[in-house]
Write a protein that holds these residues in place. Structure first.
Motif, short mmCIF file in Angstrom:
data_model
loop_
_atom_site.label_atom_id
_atom_site.label_comp_id
_atom_site.label_asym_id
_atom_site.label_seq_id
_atom_site.Cartn_x
_atom_site.Cartn_y
_atom_site.Cartn_z
N GLU A 219 108.61 40.36 4.68
CA GLU A 219 108.70 41.73 4.16
C GLU A 219 108.87 42.73 5.30
O GLU A 219 109.65 43.69 5.20
CB GLU A 219 107.46 42.05 3.35
N ALA A 220 108.11 42.49 6.41
CA ALA A 220 108.26 43.38 7.56
C ALA A 220 109.66 43.29 8.16
O ALA A 220 110.26 44.32 8.52
CB ALA A 220 107.21 43.03 8.62
N LEU A 221 110.20 42.06 8.24
CA LEU A 221 111.57 41.91 8.75
C LEU A 221 112.58 42.58 7.83
O LEU A 221 113.54 43.20 8.29
CB LEU A 221 111.89 40.42 8.91
N GLU A 222 112.34 42.45 6.52
CA GLU A 222 113.24 43.09 5.58
C GLU A 222 113.20 44.60 5.72
O GLU A 222 114.24 45.27 5.69
CB GLU A 222 112.87 42.68 4.15
N GLN A 223 111.98 45.14 5.89
CA GLN A 223 111.87 46.58 6.08
C GLN A 223 112.50 47.03 7.39
O GLN A 223 113.14 48.08 7.47
CB GLN A 223 110.39 46.99 6.05
N MET A 224 112.35 46.19 8.43
CA MET A 224 112.98 46.52 9.70
C MET A 224 114.50 46.51 9.57
O MET A 224 115.19 47.26 10.26
CB MET A 224 112.55 45.52 10.78
N ALA A 225 115.01 45.65 8.69
CA ALA A 225 116.46 45.56 8.54
C ALA A 225 117.04 46.73 7.78
O ALA A 225 118.22 47.06 7.94
CB ALA A 225 116.84 44.25 7.84
N ILE A 226 116.23 47.37 6.93
CA ILE A 226 116.76 48.44 6.09
C ILE A 226 116.18 49.80 6.45
O ILE A 226 116.62 50.81 5.90
CB ILE A 226 116.50 48.15 4.61
N ARG A 227 115.22 49.86 7.36
CA ARG A 227 114.58 51.12 7.72
C ARG A 227 115.01 51.57 9.11
O ARG A 227 115.26 50.76 10.00
CB ARG A 227 113.06 50.98 7.69
N ASP A 228 115.06 52.88 9.26
CA ASP A 228 115.33 53.45 10.58
C ASP A 228 114.04 53.38 11.40
O ASP A 228 112.99 53.84 10.94
CB ASP A 228 115.78 54.90 10.43
N PRO A 229 114.08 52.82 12.60
CA PRO A 229 112.84 52.63 13.36
C PRO A 229 112.17 53.93 13.78
O PRO A 229 110.96 53.96 14.01
CB PRO A 229 113.29 51.82 14.58
N LEU A 230 112.91 55.03 13.88
CA LEU A 230 112.32 56.30 14.33
C LEU A 230 111.71 57.06 13.17
O LEU A 230 110.53 57.44 13.22
CB LEU A 230 113.39 57.15 15.03
N THR A 231 112.47 57.31 12.13
CA THR A 231 112.02 58.18 11.04
C THR A 231 111.33 57.41 9.92
O THR A 231 110.59 58.01 9.13
CB THR A 231 113.22 58.94 10.45
N GLY A 232 111.57 56.11 9.80
CA GLY A 232 110.97 55.33 8.73
C GLY A 232 111.72 55.39 7.42
O GLY A 232 111.36 54.70 6.47
N ILE A 233 112.76 56.24 7.32
CA ILE A 233 113.57 56.27 6.10
C ILE A 233 114.65 55.20 6.22
O ILE A 233 114.74 54.48 7.22
CB ILE A 233 114.18 57.66 5.87
N TYR A 234 115.46 55.07 5.18
CA TYR A 234 116.47 54.02 5.17
C TYR A 234 117.51 54.26 6.27
O TYR A 234 117.79 55.41 6.64
CB TYR A 234 117.14 53.93 3.81
N ASN A 235 118.10 53.15 6.77
CA ASN A 235 119.12 53.28 7.80
C ASN A 235 120.52 53.32 7.17
O ASN A 235 120.69 53.23 5.95
CB ASN A 235 119.01 52.14 8.81
N ARG A 296 112.10 59.69 -7.09
CA ARG A 296 112.06 58.27 -6.76
C ARG A 296 113.45 57.65 -6.79
O ARG A 296 113.73 56.70 -6.05
CB ARG A 296 111.12 57.55 -7.73
N THR A 297 114.31 58.17 -7.64
CA THR A 297 115.66 57.60 -7.78
C THR A 297 116.62 58.08 -6.70
O THR A 297 117.71 57.53 -6.55
CB THR A 297 116.24 57.95 -9.16
N ASP A 298 116.24 59.13 -5.96
CA ASP A 298 117.10 59.63 -4.89
C ASP A 298 116.96 58.75 -3.65
O ASP A 298 115.92 58.11 -3.44
CB ASP A 298 116.74 61.08 -4.55
N LEU A 299 118.00 58.77 -2.83
CA LEU A 299 118.00 57.93 -1.63
C LEU A 299 118.34 58.78 -0.42
O LEU A 299 119.42 59.38 -0.36
CB LEU A 299 119.02 56.79 -1.77
N LEU A 300 117.39 58.83 0.54
CA LEU A 300 117.58 59.56 1.78
C LEU A 300 117.68 58.55 2.92
O LEU A 300 116.85 57.64 3.02
CB LEU A 300 116.42 60.52 2.03
N ALA A 301 118.68 58.71 3.77
CA ALA A 301 118.89 57.78 4.88
C ALA A 301 119.32 58.56 6.12
O ALA A 301 119.89 59.65 6.02
CB ALA A 301 119.93 56.73 4.53
N ARG A 302 119.00 57.97 7.26
CA ARG A 302 119.49 58.54 8.52
C ARG A 302 120.88 57.94 8.77
O ARG A 302 121.01 56.73 9.00
CB ARG A 302 118.54 58.21 9.66
N TYR A 303 121.86 58.81 8.75
CA TYR A 303 123.24 58.34 8.85
C TYR A 303 123.65 58.14 10.30
O TYR A 303 124.49 57.29 10.60
CB TYR A 303 124.17 59.34 8.16
#
Length: 386
Positions: A219-235, A296-303
Motif C-alpha cells: 500500500e505504501a508503494l502504491e501510494q508512493m507511485a501515485i502521490r507527489d512526494p512533496l505535497t502528498g497530493i496525486y502526481n 471527495r469526487t474532485d481530483l487535485l494533482a501536482r502537474y
C-alpha cells in the motif's frame, strides 16, 4: 468478541465457543456416569434376584449415595465453570471405585469377575485425569482390593487359599501399572501435540503479521507511485490515468466534466528571495488548502513545478467557476496569507469536456485558457469557452 485460537485442521474457533465446549465436557461426563450407575443398579438388582449378590446388599444406600455425589458434582460444575474438569472427574471416579468395592463385598461367586470393573474405572480415568490423579486412583483401587481381601480372610480364614489371592492381587497390580504407563505416554503425546499446536499458532500469527507488513508495504508503494512526494497530493502520472478514465466514461455516458489548470503567480520570486525550501513549504501549504475545500469526487494533482491540475466531475460551468472562486478567496484570507512568506495567488484556466474530446485535447484547451489568464494580468480564472 473473544480472541481467536487455532484448532485442528486449520479451523479458527472463537475463544468463547471453546470455553462453552469446555464447560459442557464435565456435564456430559457426569451424565454418562449417571447412566452407568443406573445400568449397574439394574445389574445389581438382577444379581440379588439370581443369588449372585447377597440378599442383604444395601443397594438403595449405595446407589443413593453415588447418585447424590453425582448431583453435587453436577451442581458444582454448573455454578463453578472455571474449574479444571479433572478436579471433578477424580471424586466421581473415587465414588465409583467405592461403590464397586462395596458391591464386591456383597458378591458371592462373581466377586473375582467384578475385579474387571476396576479396569473399566481406570479406562475412564485414563482420558480424564492427570497422571498424578491417575496414580492416586490406582492406589485407591489397590487399597480397596486389599481391604476386601482382608475382610474376606477374616470371614473365611479357614477356607481361603493364599496363592489365588496373591495371584489375583498381582494381576490387579500389573493391570494398574499398565494403565499408569499408558497414561504417562498418553499425556506425553498430548503435551507434544499441544506444543505443536502452539508452534503452529505462533507460525500462523507470524505469517499473518508478515502478510500485514507486506500489505502495508504494498500500500505504501502504491501510494508512493501515485502521490507527489512533496505535497502528498496525486502526481501527474496518476492524474493522467484518471483523466483518461473520466473522458472514456463521458464518451460512453455523457456528463459534465471540467478540467482546470492552476499556476501559482510569480512563484519564482519566492524561490529567489526566500530559497527553495521556503518555496517547497508554500507548495505544501497551498496543496493542503486547496485539497481541504474540494469534494471527495474532485481530483487535485501536482502537474509539475508550481502548476496544479484540478478535475471536477458533475458540475456545471458556473459550478466549476464557483469552486475556483472559492479557492481564490481562501488563499486571499489574511489568516492564510499570514503563514506564507508573501501573498500567493494563482491563475487558472478551465475547460469543459466536449463530445469526442480526447484527454489531450481537453488539457490543451485548459492550458490555452491558463495562458490567457496570465496574459490578462494573473490572479484570475479564464475559461476556454469564453
Amino acid at each position: 468478541m473473544g480472541s481467536r485460537t487455532p484448532a485442528q485442521g486449520g479451523a479458527i474457533l472463537d475463544t468463547t465457543t471453546e470455553d462453552r465446549l469446555r464447560q459442557r465436557e464435565p456435564l456430559q461426563r457426569l451424565r454418562l456416569g449417571l447412566y452407568s450407575y443406573l445400568l449397574l443398579w439394574a445389574a445389581t438388582l438382577l444379581g440379588i434376584r439370581t443369588g449372585l449378590l447377597q440378599a442383604d446388599t444395601p443397594h438403595w444406600l449405595l446407589f443413593g449415595a453415588a447418585l447424590l455425589v453425582t448431583l453435587l458434582l453436577a451442581l458444582q460444575s454448573r455454578y463453578c465453570p472455571g474449574r479444571d474438569p479433572s478436579t471433578l472427574a477424580f471424586p466421581h471416579l473415587a465414588v465409583a471405585t467405592a461403590l464397586v468395592s462395596a458391591l464386591m463385598y456383597y458378591a458371592n461367586e462373581v466377586r473375582d469377575m467384578m475385579m474387571f470393573c476396576y479396569f473399566i474405572i481406570m479406562t475412564f480415568g485414563l482420558f480424564t485425569l492427570r497422571l498424578r490423579q491417575l496414580i492416586l486412583l490406582a492406589a485407591l483401587i489397590l487399597c480397596c482390593a486389599g481391604l476386601l481381601d482382608a475382610l474376606e480372610w477374616q470371614r473365611q480364614a479357614d477356607n481361603k487359599a493364599l496363592l489365588p489371592t496373591l495371584a489375583q492381587l498381582s494381576l490387579l497390580i500389573g493391570g494398574l501399572a499398565w494403565f499408569i504407563y499408558i497414561g504417562a505416554h498418553l499425556r506425553l503425546f498430548r503435551r507434544r501435540e499441544r506444543q505443536q499446536q502452539l508452534r503452529l499458532a505462533a507460525q500462523q500469527q507470524h505469517l499473518e503479521a508478515t502478510n500485514q507488513r507486506l500489505r502495508d508495504a504494498l500500500e505504501a508503494l502504491e501510494q508512493m507511485a501515485i502521490r507527489d512526494p512533496l505535497t502528498g497530493i496525486y502526481n501527474r502520472r496518476y492524474f493522467m490515468e484518471r483523466l483518461h478514465q473520466e473522458v472514456a466514461r463521458c464518451q460512453r455516458h455523457p456528463r459534465p466534466l471540467h478540467l482546470a489548470m492552476l499556476d501559482l503567480d510569480h512563484f519564482k520570486r519566492i524561490n529567489d528571495q526566500y530559497g527553495h525550501p521556503a518555496g517547497d513549504r508554500v507548495l505544501e501549504q497551498v496543496a493542503e488548502i486547496l485539497g481541504s475545500l474540494l469534494r471527495r469526487t474532485d481530483l487535485l494533482a501536482r502537474y509539475g513545478g508550481e502548476e496544479f491540475a484540478l478535475l471536477l466531475v458533475d458540475l456545471s460551468d458556473s459550478g466549476a467557476r464557483q469552486v475556483l472562486a472559492r479557492l481564490q478567496q481562501r488563499l486571499a484570507d489574511p489568516a492564510v496569507q499570514a503563514i506564507l512568506p508573501q501573498p500567493v495567488t494563482f491563475s487558472a484556466g478551465v475547460a469543459a469536456w466536449r463530445p469526442n474530446d480526447s484527454a489531450e485535447q481537453l488539457i490543451e484547451r485548459a492550458d490555452q485558457a491558463l495562458y490567457a489568464a496570465k496574459h490578462a494580468g494573473r490572479d484570475r480564472v479564464a475559461s476556454a469557452d469564453d
